[in-house]
Motif scaffolding. Structure first.
Motif, PDB file in Angstrom:
ATOM      1  N   ASP A  14    -106.167 -34.710 -25.522  1.00 31.72           N
ATOM      2  CA  ASP A  14    -106.533 -35.509 -26.703  1.00 31.72           C
ATOM      3  C   ASP A  14    -105.400 -36.449 -27.096  1.00 31.72           C
ATOM      4  O   ASP A  14    -105.632 -37.611 -27.422  1.00 31.72           O
ATOM      5  N   LEU A  15    -104.182 -35.943 -27.046  1.00 30.73           N
ATOM      6  CA  LEU A  15    -103.052 -36.786 -27.445  1.00 30.73           C
ATOM      7  C   LEU A  15    -102.752 -37.838 -26.381  1.00 30.73           C
ATOM      8  O   LEU A  15    -102.460 -38.993 -26.705  1.00 30.73           O
ATOM      9  N   ALA A  16    -102.842 -37.453 -25.113  1.00 30.88           N
ATOM     10  CA  ALA A  16    -102.601 -38.429 -24.026  1.00 30.88           C
ATOM     11  C   ALA A  16    -103.617 -39.568 -24.107  1.00 30.88           C
ATOM     12  O   ALA A  16    -103.300 -40.737 -23.849  1.00 30.88           O
ATOM     13  N   ASN A  17    -104.843 -39.228 -24.500  1.00 33.36           N
ATOM     14  CA  ASN A  17    -105.895 -40.254 -24.591  1.00 33.36           C
ATOM     15  C   ASN A  17    -105.692 -41.227 -25.759  1.00 33.36           C
ATOM     16  O   ASN A  17    -106.427 -42.210 -25.882  1.00 33.36           O
ATOM     17  N   LYS A  18    -104.708 -40.956 -26.599  1.00 34.24           N
ATOM     18  CA  LYS A  18    -104.394 -41.926 -27.657  1.00 34.24           C
ATOM     19  C   LYS A  18    -103.711 -43.158 -27.053  1.00 34.24           C
ATOM     20  O   LYS A  18    -103.608 -44.198 -27.687  1.00 34.24           O
ATOM     21  N   HIS A  19    -103.204 -43.009 -25.822  1.00 33.22           N
ATOM     22  CA  HIS A  19    -102.627 -44.161 -25.108  1.00 33.22           C
ATOM     23  C   HIS A  19    -103.772 -45.155 -24.842  1.00 33.22           C
ATOM     24  O   HIS A  19    -104.854 -44.736 -24.409  1.00 33.22           O
ATOM     25  N   PRO A  20    -103.544 -46.441 -25.070  1.00 34.36           N
ATOM     26  CA  PRO A  20    -104.664 -47.391 -24.966  1.00 34.36           C
ATOM     27  C   PRO A  20    -105.270 -47.517 -23.562  1.00 34.36           C
ATOM     28  O   PRO A  20    -106.393 -47.982 -23.420  1.00 34.36           O
ATOM     29  N   ARG A  21    -104.521 -47.127 -22.536  1.00 35.69           N
ATOM     30  CA  ARG A  21    -105.084 -47.280 -21.182  1.00 35.69           C
ATOM     31  C   ARG A  21    -105.251 -45.943 -20.461  1.00 35.69           C
ATOM     32  O   ARG A  21    -105.314 -45.883 -19.251  1.00 35.69           O
ATOM     33  N   VAL A  22    -105.332 -44.850 -21.235  1.00 34.50           N
ATOM     34  CA  VAL A  22    -105.534 -43.528 -20.620  1.00 34.50           C
ATOM     35  C   VAL A  22    -106.857 -42.959 -21.127  1.00 34.50           C
ATOM     36  O   VAL A  22    -107.143 -43.019 -22.317  1.00 34.50           O
ATOM     37  N   ASN A  23    -107.668 -42.453 -20.206  1.00 29.51           N
ATOM     38  CA  ASN A  23    -108.925 -41.812 -20.612  1.00 29.51           C
ATOM     39  C   ASN A  23    -109.225 -40.644 -19.666  1.00 29.51           C
ATOM     40  O   ASN A  23    -109.976 -40.789 -18.711  1.00 29.51           O
TER      41      ASN A  23
END
Ligand SMILES: NC(=O)c1ccc[n+]([C@@H]2O[C@H](COP(=O)([O-])OP(=O)(O)OC[C@H]3O[C@@H](n4cnc5c(N)ncnc54)[C@H](O)[C@@H]3O)[C@@H](O)[C@H]2O)c1
Length: 405
Positions: free
Chosen positions: A230-239
């Motif tokens: 969840d926190l890693a996905n806060k990166h704009p280019r990570v999903n």
């Protein structure tokens, strides 16, 4: 225009009814006599959001005729299964359908292959069969991208790719799809369309494999993988997608094999398959550590598996990892029972309450909304171990024996 859909399954039937609603005269041909009988009695063979309304409308317009006899038509749309066998596509159903079409084919008919197929299937396998008829025909591949549970919405709103054997075929197909599709329609070569579909599902399989691998890494580190993602996905280019009990269904678990069946160069695709196929083993091993922590063991334990469907809110259990988990638990001598509200004929209980009253240990394998909504601390026995492979049972966050994958 007369349009015949061949194969009235999870994809073919909603598609046929959308075409009927758009004003086409649609014939639904299926070899499953029971299914056709049911449809002719005015009953649907499976549930899907909004399908019942659409079916009722088609009865009024009489634009949809189910049948077991394939007759002449302007357009044939093939939506039959394409299962996997020994890591290769099994084209039996597609070949049967195409051979049947070739018996009634007329000049200038258009054939649309919606079934997922392997690269070069249209040019090297389907085209030669149709060529033998001596008729002039159009051929396209328009792969299906809709998600069960929201099929109708996605059939209408998703962008579509139409690969034509030639541009005239692609343009004819575009006209048909434009009658109900609101998404953009992109025209391309027929082989690009075949590979594009497989590429999409393989992307998801690899992404899930990464999540499943992260689950193991975080387990070794003693931290919560869900929070990391969840926190890693806060990166704009990570999903990053989420881990789980494994990958199921008629698409993501098998399409990567079709993409790579004719090449030896792929490394990451088979590795992702291997990782996702191993997910049920990780689930059972991690639950084992949970049991050890609580001085319990599998032998004789009453374990309730919640969910047979491979994904939430559908009745589709094809390739579902729940079955592998059940097998592994039984091999460890646990007493296993299952409950899935969408698959009551395969469940051991008539309702959730009965199952919860019986269980000493619960494994949640499918995040059906009614599990999420109904399973609260008050509804389970105090000592019940709950192992949630989807991190979805928010009503149990304060239960002392609640564990996530
Ligand atoms: N279900 C999905 O989520 C999904 C999504 C995208 C693509 N697809 C692809 O769409 C295709 C169809 O999948 P589905 O899930 O709708 O399959 P399904 O199993 O639900 O339905 C297929 C239907 O085809 C019928 N059939 C088989 N052989 C036939 C023949 N020779 N003539 C007439 N009817 C025949 C079967 O009786 C069945 O009713 C597959 O290639 C699949 O990979 C499915």
């Amino acid at each position: 225009m007369n349009i015949t859909i061949i194969g009235l399954g999870y994809m073919g039937l909603p598609f046929a009814l959308l075409l009927a609603k758009a004003g086409h005269k649609v014939t639904g041909y299926d070899i499953n006599k029971k299914k056709i009988k049911l449809l002719n009695q005015g009953k649907l063979p499976f549930g899907e959001l909004g399908l019942a309304n659409l079916f009722e409308e088609s009865k009024k317009t009489r634009n949809f005729i189910p049948t077991t006899e394939l007759e002449k038509s302007d357009v044939f749309i093939v939506s039959v299964p394409t299962p996997e066998k020994n890591h290769h596509i099994d084209l039996t159903f597609v070949l049967n359908a195409v051979n049947t079409i070739s018996k009634v084919l007329d000049h200038d008919n258009l054939i649309i292959i919606e079934s997922t197929i392997s690269p070069h299937c249209c040019k090297k396998i389907i085209k030669p069969i149709l060529d033998k008829t001596g008729k002039k025909y159009g051929l396209v591949h328009c792969p299906e991208r809709a998600i069960p549970g929201n099929t109708l919405y996605e059939l209408v709103n998703n962008d579509r790719i139409i690969g034509g054997l030639d541009s005239a075929s692609a343009l004819r197909a575009k006209e048909i799809y434009s009658s109900f599709v609101k998404g953009k329609i992109f025209l391309t070569d027929i082989t690009i369309a075949e590979v594009c579909k497989l590429t999409e599902n393989t992307f998801r399989d690899i992404n899930i494999a990464y999540a499943n691998e992260l689950a193991k890494i975080c387990n070794d580190l003693g931290i919560n993988v869900w929070e990391v993602i969840d926190l890693a996905n806060k990166h704009p280019r990570v999903n990053i997608l989420y881990p789980g009990p494994g990958v199921g269904g008629h698409c993501i678990a098998i399409d990567p094999w079709f993409l790579t069946e004719a090449t030896k160069t792929s490394k990451i695709v088979p590795l992702a398959r291997e990782i996702n196929d191993a997910a049920p083993y990780f689930v059972v091993d991690k639950l084992q550590s949970v049991l050890n922590e609580n001085n319990l063991h599998y032998n004789g334990a009453k374990i309730l598996v919640l969910g047979l469907a491979y994904k939430a809110n559908v009745d589709d259990d094809r390739e579902s990892p729940a079955y592998k988990i059940i097998q592994l638990l039984k091999e460890r001598k646990a007493e296993v029972k299952v409950y899935d509200p969408y698959l009551l004929d395969k469940s051991d209980f008539n309702n959730l309450k009965e199952g919860l009253a019986w269980a000493e240990i619960i494994i949640l394998t499918t995040n059906h909304s009614n599990f999420v909504e109904q399973i609260t601390k008050e509804k389970i026995k105090d000592q019940t171990i709950v192992f949630d492979t989807r991190n979805c049972l928010t009503g149990l966050k304060t239960h002392p024996f609640y564990y996530v994958l």
